[in-house]
Each structure stands twice: as structure tokens, then as C-alpha cells.
Enzyme design. Structure first.
Site, PDB file in Angstrom:
ATOM      1  N   ASP A  77      43.395  47.918  38.557  1.00  0.00           N
ATOM      2  CA  ASP A  77      43.157  46.568  39.288  1.00  0.00           C
ATOM      3  C   ASP A  77      44.578  46.440  40.255  1.00  0.00           C
ATOM      4  OD1 ASP A  77      43.623  43.603  39.687  1.00  0.00           O
ATOM      5  OD2 ASP A  77      41.946  43.648  38.394  1.00  0.00           O
ATOM      6  N   HIS A 125      36.694  44.863  32.975  1.00  0.00           N
ATOM      7  CA  HIS A 125      38.324  44.886  33.120  1.00  0.00           C
ATOM      8  C   HIS A 125      38.687  45.682  31.552  1.00  0.00           C
ATOM      9  CE1 HIS A 125      39.304  41.986  36.314  1.00  0.00           C
ATOM     10  NE2 HIS A 125      38.142  41.515  35.901  1.00  0.00           N
ATOM     11  N   GLN A 152      34.214  34.760  36.983  1.00  0.00           N
ATOM     12  CA  GLN A 152      33.890  35.950  38.000  1.00  0.00           C
ATOM     13  C   GLN A 152      34.159  35.444  39.290  1.00  0.00           C
ATOM     14  OE1 GLN A 152      29.691  36.981  37.731  1.00  0.00           O
ATOM     15  NE2 GLN A 152      30.092  39.021  38.829  1.00  0.00           N
ATOM     16  N   ASN A 182      33.182  39.098  33.105  1.00  0.00           N
ATOM     17  CA  ASN A 182      32.880  37.943  33.110  1.00  0.00           C
ATOM     18  C   ASN A 182      31.448  37.605  34.187  1.00  0.00           C
ATOM     19  OD1 ASN A 182      35.379  36.723  32.354  1.00  0.00           O
ATOM     20  ND2 ASN A 182      36.351  37.398  34.218  1.00  0.00           N
ATOM     21  N   HIS A 190      31.433  44.195  36.784  1.00  0.00           N
ATOM     22  CA  HIS A 190      32.530  45.043  36.184  1.00  0.00           C
ATOM     23  C   HIS A 190      33.220  44.870  35.144  1.00  0.00           C
ATOM     24  CE1 HIS A 190      34.097  41.686  38.726  1.00  0.00           C
ATOM     25  NE2 HIS A 190      35.174  41.882  38.025  1.00  0.00           N
TER      26      HIS A 190
END
Length: 136
Positions: A32, A103, A95, A88, A101
Site C-alpha cells: 500500500d 488490506h 471503501q 470494506n 481488495h
């Protein structure tokens, strides 16, 4: 199935450079760019699904297996003390990029991050009403 306007589709396809930790035919795992902690990564399917609600069952199963694989690798290589798995769905839930996706956030003693919620205090009748609504 790719959305050319989706930044995560373009990253997953390799069109936009990323710090890739893992890649196969269906997923790319990247660091990230705004990490919560050292090693914070994202699991991106190469196909475009807006959120969990659109994600096919087979992809969901593969994503969680990959999350476990990456979590074990992070624990071994980064010596993290724990790990948050965050996913999310919808703007209200936090989100911000509308491409499914996950995390992976390695946690370290004293890292200062707070990922959680304020626990509610529902009455038993409310819990039972919610249980009936969902279960029946």
C-alpha cells in the site's frame, strides 16, 4: 473482465507500476502506498469486482487462502506481533476504491494504529430480533 477506468484493475494488470509482493494468474499483492504500518499490503483480484457482494464464491475462497499465505509470510519475514485483515464494502463502510481488495496490515507492539469500533450495548430483545431477521 477488467475496467479500464479502475486504477486497481490497471495496477493488477501491471499497467501501473507497483511494489508487487506476489502475483499469479488471478491476483496481485502489492504494498500500500499509504501504509498504516510497515508491510501494509493489498490483495487485488485481476478481474474487476466492485465489492464483496459482486465477488464470485470461488474468487472469495481463493482470496482468503491467499490472505493466509501472505499473513504467514509477513509474520515470518517482518516479525509482526499480529495482523489485521480489513475489507470494506461501500462508501459508508470506508471503501474508497471500488474494486474488491483486502488490506493485510501487520501489527507491531506500540505501532499506534487503532483499527476497531465502539462496542454497542444492545438489549437481548434487540439481538434476538436481529438474529431472527438474518437467520430466518
Amino acid at each position: 473482465m477488467k475496467d479500464d477506468t479502475c486504477i486497481f484493475c490497471r495496477i493488477a494488470a501491471g499497467e501501473i507500476p507497483s511494489k508487487t509482493l506476489y502475483e499469479d494468474d488471478e491476483f496481485r499483492v502489492i504494498l500500500d502506498l499509504g501504509p498504516a504500518t510497515k508491510g501494509h499490503a493489498l490483495i487485488l483480484p485481476k478481474n474487476h469486482y466492485r465489492n464483496l457482494f459482486e465477488l464470485p464464491k470461488e474468487q472469495a475462497e481463493k482470496a482468503i487462502v491467499l490472505a493466509k499465505k501472505m499473513a504467514l509470510r509477513m509474520q515470518e519475514k517482518l516479525h509482526c506481533d499480529g495482523l489485521n485483515l480489513v475489507q470494506n464494502n461501500g462508501e459508508t463502510a470506508g471503501q474508497t476504491v471500488f474494486h474488491f481488495h483486502i488490506h493485510l496490515i501487520p501489527r507491531y507492539e506500540g505501532d499506534g494504529q487503532v483499527i476497531g469500533w465502539k462496542p454497542g450495548k444492545p438489549e437481548d430483545a434487540e439481538l434476538e430480533a436481529v438474529r431472527k431477521t438474518i437467520a430466518e
